[in-house]
Design a protein around this motif. Structure first.
Motif, PDB file in Angstrom:
ATOM      1  N   MET A   1     -12.884  24.033  23.147  1.00  0.00           N
ATOM      2  CA  MET A   1     -12.566  22.996  22.144  1.00  0.00           C
ATOM      3  C   MET A   1     -11.743  21.874  22.821  1.00  0.00           C
ATOM      4  O   MET A   1     -10.759  22.157  23.501  1.00  0.00           O
ATOM      5  CB  MET A   1     -11.756  23.689  21.037  1.00  0.00           C
ATOM      6  N   ILE A   2     -12.190  20.639  22.640  1.00  0.00           N
ATOM      7  CA  ILE A   2     -11.486  19.522  23.269  1.00  0.00           C
ATOM      8  C   ILE A   2     -10.318  19.089  22.355  1.00  0.00           C
ATOM      9  O   ILE A   2     -10.525  18.778  21.178  1.00  0.00           O
ATOM     10  CB  ILE A   2     -12.444  18.343  23.530  1.00  0.00           C
ATOM     11  N   SER A   3      -9.106  19.083  22.885  1.00  0.00           N
ATOM     12  CA  SER A   3      -7.922  18.801  22.066  1.00  0.00           C
ATOM     13  C   SER A   3      -7.836  17.313  21.704  1.00  0.00           C
ATOM     14  O   SER A   3      -8.433  16.457  22.381  1.00  0.00           O
ATOM     15  CB  SER A   3      -6.668  19.211  22.829  1.00  0.00           C
ATOM     16  N   THR A   4      -7.067  17.013  20.674  1.00  0.00           N
ATOM     17  CA  THR A   4      -6.857  15.624  20.254  1.00  0.00           C
ATOM     18  C   THR A   4      -6.187  14.841  21.387  1.00  0.00           C
ATOM     19  O   THR A   4      -6.517  13.673  21.652  1.00  0.00           O
ATOM     20  CB  THR A   4      -5.944  15.593  19.002  1.00  0.00           C
ATOM     21  N   GLU A   5      -5.288  15.521  22.059  1.00  0.00           N
ATOM     22  CA  GLU A   5      -4.582  14.899  23.185  1.00  0.00           C
ATOM     23  C   GLU A   5      -5.585  14.450  24.257  1.00  0.00           C
ATOM     24  O   GLU A   5      -5.529  13.330  24.788  1.00  0.00           O
ATOM     25  CB  GLU A   5      -3.608  15.954  23.745  1.00  0.00           C
ATOM     26  N   MET A   6      -6.515  15.359  24.548  1.00  0.00           N
ATOM     27  CA  MET A   6      -7.543  15.090  25.567  1.00  0.00           C
ATOM     28  C   MET A   6      -8.424  13.904  25.136  1.00  0.00           C
ATOM     29  O   MET A   6      -8.753  13.030  25.953  1.00  0.00           O
ATOM     30  CB  MET A   6      -8.381  16.368  25.723  1.00  0.00           C
ATOM     31  N   LYS A   7      -8.808  13.896  23.867  1.00  0.00           N
ATOM     32  CA  LYS A   7      -9.640  12.784  23.360  1.00  0.00           C
ATOM     33  C   LYS A   7      -8.914  11.459  23.559  1.00  0.00           C
ATOM     34  O   LYS A   7      -9.514  10.465  23.978  1.00  0.00           O
ATOM     35  CB  LYS A   7      -9.924  12.971  21.861  1.00  0.00           C
ATOM     36  N   LYS A   8      -7.633  11.459  23.270  1.00  0.00           N
ATOM     37  CA  LYS A   8      -6.847  10.219  23.431  1.00  0.00           C
ATOM     38  C   LYS A   8      -6.889   9.757  24.889  1.00  0.00           C
ATOM     39  O   LYS A   8      -7.044   8.580  25.185  1.00  0.00           O
ATOM     40  CB  LYS A   8      -5.387  10.479  23.026  1.00  0.00           C
TER      41      LYS A   8
ATOM     42  N   MET B   1     -13.431  13.312  35.290  1.00  0.00           N
ATOM     43  CA  MET B   1     -13.652  14.615  35.937  1.00  0.00           C
ATOM     44  C   MET B   1     -12.328  15.315  36.236  1.00  0.00           C
ATOM     45  O   MET B   1     -12.204  16.530  36.053  1.00  0.00           O
ATOM     46  CB  MET B   1     -14.463  14.454  37.235  1.00  0.00           C
ATOM     47  N   ALA B   2     -11.331  14.544  36.682  1.00  0.00           N
ATOM     48  CA  ALA B   2     -10.029  15.162  36.982  1.00  0.00           C
ATOM     49  C   ALA B   2      -9.452  15.815  35.718  1.00  0.00           C
ATOM     50  O   ALA B   2      -8.974  16.956  35.751  1.00  0.00           O
ATOM     51  CB  ALA B   2      -9.074  14.117  37.542  1.00  0.00           C
TER      52      ALA B   2
ATOM     53  N   ALA C   1      -8.648  20.919  32.550  1.00  0.00           N
ATOM     54  CA  ALA C   1      -8.682  21.625  31.258  1.00  0.00           C
ATOM     55  C   ALA C   1      -9.849  22.619  31.171  1.00  0.00           C
ATOM     56  O   ALA C   1     -10.007  23.304  30.155  1.00  0.00           O
ATOM     57  CB  ALA C   1      -8.792  20.598  30.140  1.00  0.00           C
ATOM     58  N   GLY C   2     -10.690  22.674  32.207  1.00  0.00           N
ATOM     59  CA  GLY C   2     -11.836  23.598  32.211  1.00  0.00           C
ATOM     60  C   GLY C   2     -12.898  23.238  31.172  1.00  0.00           C
ATOM     61  O   GLY C   2     -13.562  24.111  30.603  1.00  0.00           O
ATOM     62  N   ILE C   3     -13.097  21.940  30.958  1.00  0.00           N
ATOM     63  CA  ILE C   3     -14.099  21.503  29.955  1.00  0.00           C
ATOM     64  C   ILE C   3     -15.444  21.228  30.641  1.00  0.00           C
ATOM     65  O   ILE C   3     -15.499  20.486  31.631  1.00  0.00           O
ATOM     66  CB  ILE C   3     -13.606  20.227  29.240  1.00  0.00           C
TER      67      ILE C   3
END
Ligand SMILES: Cc1cc2nc3c(=O)[nH]c(=O)nc-3n(C[C@H](O)[C@H](O)[C@H](O)COP(=O)(O)OP(=O)(O)OC[C@H]3O[C@@H](n4cnc5c(N)ncnc54)[C@H](O)[C@@H]3O)c2cc1C
Length: 466
Positions: free
Chosen positions: A1-8, A60-61, A66-68
């Motif tokens: 699951m991609i976090s809100t933080e990550m989306k930002k 990519m980094a 985050a292992g996505i």
């Protein structure tokens, strides 16, 4: 699951308008042009559309930390499910990276971003008198990045080779965001392993290709097209072998079997003699129209030795186009014959071509399934299309067995599972049969070294155990 933080963070890298997450947007990135069941289509959690190498590297980094999972996507014309984000995560679309970075006339090379359409590469070079030969039938809509990642072939492969024969250098973003340059403009280069060829045909499992340097050759000034109708597959293939041995290397030598010819005849309301078992379209090219005329009559007399029934030599570009339109209409004509079609892509030594086509006919009779066969007879690449209705379980099972036997037939003569479409999802179950356990172990070791977290296009080439 991609976090809100990550989306930002992703929005900060590419701009919010280039991060898509609605159900409908993500649906558009859940499938490609392969013939796989809907159950294998899968939506990404997010679609991210970078415009620069630096953005790809930053994405990519983040994803690696985050292992996505990240699945690269060109224009999704792939035939084996390569760009389907099987594990969800990010669909990394290269559609905005469409710059022609450099045209180097002296070295006869061009450097492009991966999202440039194949035909645009061809047209851009042709206007300058240079030739980029690989011509997948999809070239109007496939991306050059997708071509490199699948090592795409095309009709001209018999004379000019495939994509990998033209890739001189790459810029690749690795799983952890590192930007790697491979190869370059030096024609001779044996410094270390050939990393350029390693990433070519890797189906997006080893890195994201962000720049491509291609070599070019002079554009042939003249071309001519012939259509030959044969009473048997053998007589057609014998003509092609003799032609090649006599030193006439055609730019293309395409073969269609009886089922394919009659499919086109029905689709386009043409009258084609039902006794014709093979139609061969040959294109020759070179510097001099007169020399081509001589080559065309040499091919005609060879074909007459092998009982050709009809010969048509194009007298004008319009007539050549009419001949090619039969081949170009083939995919739609075959597709119209049944609700479902599994299009395969085996490749066999050239001398095994007729025997394997016959074997496919036996398989068709054994399973009472229509299988249309066409292919690039000049280089042994056969495209059998297994036609069925998979809403009927019996049909689906029969198609599965028939495809199994087609792969076995190809491997048994020293052939391979794929000539140009790659392995993706559709052929991964057969990988070990084709490469052997040692071959598969080496592939996996390379993958482990370059993508230790397994985030790049998981589930492709071989199945990933969760
Ligand atoms: C009607 C039709 C005819 C076709 N004819 C031919 C033919 O004659 N010869 C032939 O070889 N193929 C043919 N194909 C198959 C297809 O067009 C090719 O495989 C093409 O190379 C795919 O390009 P794409 O941009 O659509 O890639 P996609 O389908 O988007 O992706 C293909 C694979 O490449 C990876 N990828 C894409 N871009 C990148 C990148 N920048 N970096 C890393 N990985 C990347 C993806 O993850 C995926 O695994 C045909 C397809 C159709 C629908």
């Amino acid at each position: 699951m991609i976090s809100t933080e990550m989306k930002k963070k992703l929005c900060a890298i590419v701009g919010a308008e280039y991060v898509l997450e609605s159900e409908i947007d993500c649906f558009g990135y859940s499938y490609d042009s392969s013939f796989i069941p809907l159950s294998l289509h899968n939506k990404p959690e997010l679609v991210v559309r970078p415009a620069t190498t630096a953005q790809v590297s930053a994405i990519m980094a983040l994803a690696n930390a985050a292992g996505i999972p990240v699945t690269a996507r060109g224009t999704a014309s792939g035939r084996t499910g390569g760009s389907i984000p099987l594990a969800g995560g990010i669909s990394l679309s290269l559609e905005r990276m469409t710059k022609i970075v450099e045209f180097d006339a002296k070295n006869m090379m061009i450097t492009v971003e991966p999202g440039v359409r194949t035909i645009e590469v061809y047209n851009f070079c042709a206007e300058k008198g240079l030739f980029y030969p690989p011509d997948p039938a999809s070239w109007k809509y496939s991306s050059i990045g997708g071509n490199v990642s699948e090592n795409a072939g095309g009709m001209r492969a018999v004379k000019y080779g495939v994509t990998s024969n033209y890739v001189m250098g790459l810029e690749v973003v690795l799983a952890d965001g590192t930007v790697l340059q491979t190869g370059g403009k030096a024609i001779k280069n044996v410094t270390g392993y050939n990393l350029t060829q390693l990433f070519t045909g890797a189906e997006g499992t080893l890195g994201i290709i962000t720049k491509i340097t291609l070599r070019l050759i002079p554009l042939p000034k003249a071309r001519n097209t012939l259509q030959l109708m044969f009473p048997s597959i053998e007589s057609a293939c014998d003509t092609i072998h003799e032609m090649l041995q006599s030193g006439v290397i055609p730019a293309a030598a395409e073969l269609m079997d009886q089922t394919s010819i009659q499919a086109v005849a029905r689709y386009r309301q043409l009258a084609i003699d039902p006794a014709i078992e093979a139609c061969v379209i040959i294109e020759i090219d070179g510097e001099d129209a007169e020399a081509l005329k001589k080559q065309a009559s040499r091919i005609e007399s060879l074909a007459r030795r092998f009982q050709v029934k009809e010969v048509q030599i194009a007298g004008s570009p319009k007539e050549a186009e009419d001949i090619w339109s039969i081949r170009r209409g083939l995919s739609s004509a075959i597709g119209a014959m049944a609700p479902n079609r599994f299009g395969e892509d085996i490749s066999v030594p050239r001398d095994a071509f007729p025997a394997v086509v016959r074997k496919i006919r036996d398989i068709s009779e054994q399973y009472k399934l229509t299988i249309a066969v066409y292919g690039h007879a000049g280089d042994g690449n056969i495209h059998p299309s297994v036609l069925c209705d998979i809403s009927r379980q019996e049909d689906a099972d029969k198609a599965h067995h028939a495809i199994n036997e087609i792969f076995t037939a190809a491997l048994s003569v020293g052939g391979t599972l794929s000539g140009e479409h790659g392995i993706g999802i559709t052929k991964r179950a057969y990988l070990e049969q084709a490469l052997g356990p040692a071959g598969v172990a080496v592939l996996k070791a390379i993958k482990q070294a370059l993508d230790p977290k397994g985030i790049l296009n998981p589930g492709k080439i071989w199945e990933t155990k969760e």
